[in-house]
Motif scaffolding. Structure first.
Motif, PDB file in Angstrom:
ATOM      1  N   PRO A  16       5.270 -17.589   5.941  1.00 52.31           N
ATOM      2  CA  PRO A  16       4.682 -16.324   5.482  1.00 52.31           C
ATOM      3  C   PRO A  16       4.927 -15.206   6.478  1.00 52.31           C
ATOM      4  O   PRO A  16       5.108 -15.445   7.686  1.00 52.31           O
ATOM      5  CB  PRO A  16       3.186 -16.646   5.373  1.00 52.31           C
ATOM      6  CG  PRO A  16       2.977 -17.721   6.382  1.00 52.31           C
ATOM      7  CD  PRO A  16       4.248 -18.539   6.410  1.00 52.31           C
ATOM      8  N   LEU A  17       4.938 -13.986   5.984  1.00 47.84           N
ATOM      9  CA  LEU A  17       5.044 -12.824   6.854  1.00 47.84           C
ATOM     10  C   LEU A  17       3.742 -12.622   7.621  1.00 47.84           C
ATOM     11  O   LEU A  17       2.650 -12.919   7.124  1.00 47.84           O
ATOM     12  CB  LEU A  17       5.345 -11.565   6.029  1.00 47.84           C
ATOM     13  CG  LEU A  17       6.751 -11.442   5.436  1.00 47.84           C
ATOM     14  CD1 LEU A  17       6.837 -10.199   4.563  1.00 47.84           C
ATOM     15  CD2 LEU A  17       7.799 -11.398   6.535  1.00 47.84           C
ATOM     16  N   THR A  18       3.859 -12.106   8.832  1.00 47.89           N
ATOM     17  CA  THR A  18       2.696 -11.800   9.653  1.00 47.89           C
ATOM     18  C   THR A  18       2.474 -10.288   9.672  1.00 47.89           C
ATOM     19  O   THR A  18       3.226  -9.524   9.073  1.00 47.89           O
ATOM     20  CB  THR A  18       2.895 -12.321  11.083  1.00 47.89           C
ATOM     21  OG1 THR A  18       4.014 -11.632  11.691  1.00 47.89           O
ATOM     22  CG2 THR A  18       3.167 -13.812  11.073  1.00 47.89           C
ATOM     23  N   ARG A  19       1.457  -9.869  10.381  1.00 47.32           N
ATOM     24  CA  ARG A  19       1.143  -8.439  10.454  1.00 47.32           C
ATOM     25  C   ARG A  19       2.151  -7.674  11.288  1.00 47.32           C
ATOM     26  O   ARG A  19       2.263  -6.457  11.158  1.00 47.32           O
ATOM     27  CB  ARG A  19      -0.262  -8.246  11.024  1.00 47.32           C
ATOM     28  CG  ARG A  19      -1.374  -8.810  10.156  1.00 47.32           C
ATOM     29  CD  ARG A  19      -2.718  -8.656  10.838  1.00 47.32           C
ATOM     30  NE  ARG A  19      -2.987  -7.257  11.151  1.00 47.32           N
ATOM     31  CZ  ARG A  19      -4.027  -6.847  11.883  1.00 47.32           C
ATOM     32  NH1 ARG A  19      -4.869  -7.734  12.383  1.00 47.32           N
ATOM     33  NH2 ARG A  19      -4.206  -5.569  12.120  1.00 47.32           N
ATOM     34  N   HIS A  20       2.862  -8.356  12.165  1.00 47.34           N
ATOM     35  CA  HIS A  20       3.816  -7.694  13.052  1.00 47.34           C
ATOM     36  C   HIS A  20       5.187  -8.319  12.843  1.00 47.34           C
ATOM     37  O   HIS A  20       5.432  -9.476  13.208  1.00 47.34           O
ATOM     38  CB  HIS A  20       3.376  -7.830  14.515  1.00 47.34           C
ATOM     39  CG  HIS A  20       1.990  -7.327  14.786  1.00 47.34           C
ATOM     40  ND1 HIS A  20       1.677  -5.988  14.843  1.00 47.34           N
ATOM     41  CD2 HIS A  20       0.826  -7.996  14.988  1.00 47.34           C
ATOM     42  CE1 HIS A  20       0.383  -5.846  15.077  1.00 47.34           C
ATOM     43  NE2 HIS A  20      -0.154  -7.045  15.164  1.00 47.34           N
TER      44      HIS A  20
ATOM     45  N   VAL B 224       0.644  -9.826   3.438  1.00 51.49           N
ATOM     46  CA  VAL B 224       0.310  -8.590   4.141  1.00 51.49           C
ATOM     47  C   VAL B 224       0.137  -7.411   3.192  1.00 51.49           C
ATOM     48  O   VAL B 224      -0.408  -6.373   3.582  1.00 51.49           O
ATOM     49  CB  VAL B 224       1.388  -8.254   5.192  1.00 51.49           C
ATOM     50  CG1 VAL B 224       1.397  -9.303   6.291  1.00 51.49           C
ATOM     51  CG2 VAL B 224       2.763  -8.141   4.550  1.00 51.49           C
ATOM     52  N   ILE B 225       0.603  -7.518   1.944  1.00 54.25           N
ATOM     53  CA  ILE B 225       0.432  -6.433   0.981  1.00 54.25           C
ATOM     54  C   ILE B 225      -0.267  -6.987  -0.261  1.00 54.25           C
ATOM     55  O   ILE B 225      -0.361  -8.205  -0.445  1.00 54.25           O
ATOM     56  CB  ILE B 225       1.774  -5.769   0.595  1.00 54.25           C
ATOM     57  CG1 ILE B 225       2.687  -6.766  -0.120  1.00 54.25           C
ATOM     58  CG2 ILE B 225       2.484  -5.201   1.817  1.00 54.25           C
ATOM     59  CD1 ILE B 225       3.965  -6.132  -0.641  1.00 54.25           C
TER      60      ILE B 225
ATOM     61  N   ILE C 239       7.750  -3.842   0.920  1.00 56.63           N
ATOM     62  CA  ILE C 239       7.410  -4.579   2.145  1.00 56.63           C
ATOM     63  C   ILE C 239       7.895  -3.819   3.374  1.00 56.63           C
ATOM     64  O   ILE C 239       7.190  -3.714   4.388  1.00 56.63           O
ATOM     65  CB  ILE C 239       8.023  -5.994   2.087  1.00 56.63           C
ATOM     66  CG1 ILE C 239       7.441  -6.768   0.901  1.00 56.63           C
ATOM     67  CG2 ILE C 239       7.747  -6.745   3.380  1.00 56.63           C
ATOM     68  CD1 ILE C 239       8.078  -8.128   0.686  1.00 56.63           C
ATOM     69  N   ARG C 240       9.098  -3.283   3.303  1.00 60.91           N
ATOM     70  CA  ARG C 240       9.621  -2.512   4.436  1.00 60.91           C
ATOM     71  C   ARG C 240       8.772  -1.271   4.690  1.00 60.91           C
ATOM     72  O   ARG C 240       8.556  -0.871   5.840  1.00 60.91           O
ATOM     73  CB  ARG C 240      11.079  -2.111   4.156  1.00 60.91           C
ATOM     74  CG  ARG C 240      12.036  -3.287   4.127  1.00 60.91           C
ATOM     75  CD  ARG C 240      13.396  -2.856   3.597  1.00 60.91           C
ATOM     76  NE  ARG C 240      14.024  -1.929   4.508  1.00 60.91           N
ATOM     77  CZ  ARG C 240      14.898  -2.271   5.457  1.00 60.91           C
ATOM     78  NH1 ARG C 240      15.256  -3.530   5.577  1.00 60.91           N
ATOM     79  NH2 ARG C 240      15.427  -1.381   6.249  1.00 60.91           N
ATOM     80  N   LEU C 241       8.289  -0.648   3.630  1.00 62.88           N
ATOM     81  CA  LEU C 241       7.418   0.510   3.795  1.00 62.88           C
ATOM     82  C   LEU C 241       6.140   0.132   4.526  1.00 62.88           C
ATOM     83  O   LEU C 241       5.633   0.899   5.355  1.00 62.88           O
ATOM     84  CB  LEU C 241       7.092   1.108   2.427  1.00 62.88           C
ATOM     85  CG  LEU C 241       6.125   2.295   2.413  1.00 62.88           C
ATOM     86  CD1 LEU C 241       6.709   3.471   3.187  1.00 62.88           C
ATOM     87  CD2 LEU C 241       5.798   2.702   0.982  1.00 62.88           C
ATOM     88  N   HIS C 242       5.614  -1.040   4.241  1.00 58.90           N
ATOM     89  CA  HIS C 242       4.401  -1.495   4.920  1.00 58.90           C
ATOM     90  C   HIS C 242       4.626  -1.632   6.421  1.00 58.90           C
ATOM     91  O   HIS C 242       3.750  -1.284   7.227  1.00 58.90           O
ATOM     92  CB  HIS C 242       3.945  -2.830   4.329  1.00 58.90           C
ATOM     93  CG  HIS C 242       2.824  -3.472   5.074  1.00 58.90           C
ATOM     94  ND1 HIS C 242       1.509  -3.069   4.956  1.00 58.90           N
ATOM     95  CD2 HIS C 242       2.819  -4.488   5.990  1.00 58.90           C
ATOM     96  CE1 HIS C 242       0.742  -3.807   5.732  1.00 58.90           C
ATOM     97  NE2 HIS C 242       1.511  -4.675   6.370  1.00 58.90           N
ATOM     98  N   PHE C 243       5.782  -2.127   6.816  1.00 63.53           N
ATOM     99  CA  PHE C 243       6.068  -2.332   8.243  1.00 63.53           C
ATOM    100  C   PHE C 243       6.664  -1.100   8.918  1.00 63.53           C
ATOM    101  O   PHE C 243       6.878  -1.109  10.129  1.00 63.53           O
ATOM    102  CB  PHE C 243       7.012  -3.522   8.426  1.00 63.53           C
ATOM    103  CG  PHE C 243       6.380  -4.850   8.139  1.00 63.53           C
ATOM    104  CD1 PHE C 243       5.378  -5.348   8.949  1.00 63.53           C
ATOM    105  CD2 PHE C 243       6.765  -5.591   7.038  1.00 63.53           C
ATOM    106  CE1 PHE C 243       4.785  -6.571   8.688  1.00 63.53           C
ATOM    107  CE2 PHE C 243       6.185  -6.812   6.761  1.00 63.53           C
ATOM    108  CZ  PHE C 243       5.183  -7.303   7.579  1.00 63.53           C
TER     109      PHE C 243
END
Length: 362
Positions: free
Chosen positions: A10-14, A94-95, A114-118
């Motif tokens: 899974p993706l993390t916050r960072h 994360v989203i 997803i890229r916008l979130h990061f």
């Protein structure tokens, strides 16, 4: 039997650009192994948002031209799509889940969300963040270079990004040109040290006549430690020169020497000064002609601490009580500075360094 991809994580916050791309490509490969999902991975496949009025997301039943074994109804196709979107949402906590499952219209739209979130969405403004990249604490030079390369590669124009150049959308995905790679290497050197590009140009001048900077990057990386040491040594020498020059130019009045008395203000050798002589002296002092008013006061901290009366007749560097090792160190500083501070004050020829007295020897 097809090879299995590494277990999806899974993706993390960072996340960084590199870690996100690793996650995305691994997930796409995993989904492609399932024939129910592989047809949705094509870049040209799109769908509509899921609403109460549009539960089938724009899909229709397959025509009779499709083999019966492969034929799907609109309900079946929408169900398979939602299963795939649910798998993507499972590994992207994360989203919002609805952003992927209900509100997405294509895979590209999901990746962009997803890229916008990061904070690294593919836009024309994303390139401006290149100027804010700095070397992090304890970051290896090679890690910094790879971070710069990953950023630039991510900003290359692609056909599905929707970014135009001079009003024209690219017809093919852009590749990194040699000039762009050279500019990345140049920026990398500047981030490591502002003087490094000039030193590399001096050191590798003959090779750079027939080779590009990027092609010399492996050789530069191997000798980077010695190049940085050379720059630091030059900076230290410059600091010593500046300090010595500032000391030699510092104005101060000479301290009265032992056994001598200063003549009263307004007299010379005990004689009254005339108004004309006083005017000439003032003009000479204003023009910088009186050099002795610019010399620092003689004072030896070593003799002053010992209570010797000769403490104001010489400098510390001329003291006979100074250990030989310290005297050599101070002489080295004067050589680096390019001047001998004590020699600038017109020492009398018979002014010898202070000799130890019998009392001092005991």
């Amino acid at each position: 039997m097809a090879a299995r991809a590494p277990k999806q994580w899974p993706l993390t916050r960072h996340e960084t650009i590199t870690s996100f791309e690793n996650w995305r490509q691994n997930l796409e490969y995993t989904l492609s192994l399932d024939p129910n999902f592989s047809k949705f991975l094509e870049r040209s496949v799109t769908w509509t948002k899921k609403t109460a009025d549009n539960p089938l997301r724009g899909f229709t039943d397959d025509s009779d031209s499709v083999p019966e074994s492969l034929r799907l109804t609109a309900v079946q196709r929408a169900a398979q799509l939602e299963l795939m979107l649910g798998q993507i949402a499972n590994f992207c906590p994360v989203i919002s889940r609805n952003t992927i499952v209900k509100n997405s219209t294509s895979l590209s739209a999901i990746w962009q969300a997803i890229r916008l979130h990061f904070g690294f969405q593919s836009t024309g403004a994303h390139l401006l963040d290149f100027a804010s990249i700095r070397r992090e604490h304890d970051e290896r030079p090679e890690d910094l270079f790879q971070r710069l390369m990953a950023f630039v590669e991510d900003t290359l124009l692609t056909t599905d990004a929707g970014i135009s150049h001079h009003g024209v959308l690219p017809s093919t995905n852009e590749d990194m040109s040699p000039t762009l790679e050279n500019l990345v290497c140049l920026h990398w050197l500047s981030l490591l040290h502002t003087g490094l590009p000039a030193l590399v140009k001096q050191r590798y001048g003959p090779e750079l006549r027939c080779r590009t900077l990027a092609s010399l990057k492996p050789e530069i990386s191997q000798s980077l430690a010695s190049l940085m040491d050379e720059l630091r040594s030059a900076e230290d020498a410059q600091v010593l020169r500046s300090a010595a020059a500032s000391f030699s130019r510092a104005p101060s009045r000479p301290a009265p020497t032992a056994g001598r008395t200063q003549p009263p203000v307004g007299t010379a050798a005990g004689q009254p000064r005339t108004a004309a002589a006083a005017g000439r002296s003032a003009a000479a002092a204003a023009a910088g002609g009186d050099r002795r008013t610019q010399r620092p006061a003689r004072s030896c901290a070593l003799c002053k601490a010992a209570g010797r009366p000769e403490s104001d007749t010489h400098f510390l560097s001329r003291c006979r009580f100074l250990p030989a090792s310290d005297r050599r160190f101070m002489a080295g500083i004067r050589l680096i500075a390019g001047c001998d501070v004590d020699a600038d004050f017109d020492e009398p020829e018979d002014d010898d360094p202070v000799s130890p007295t019998p009392a001092d020897e005991h």
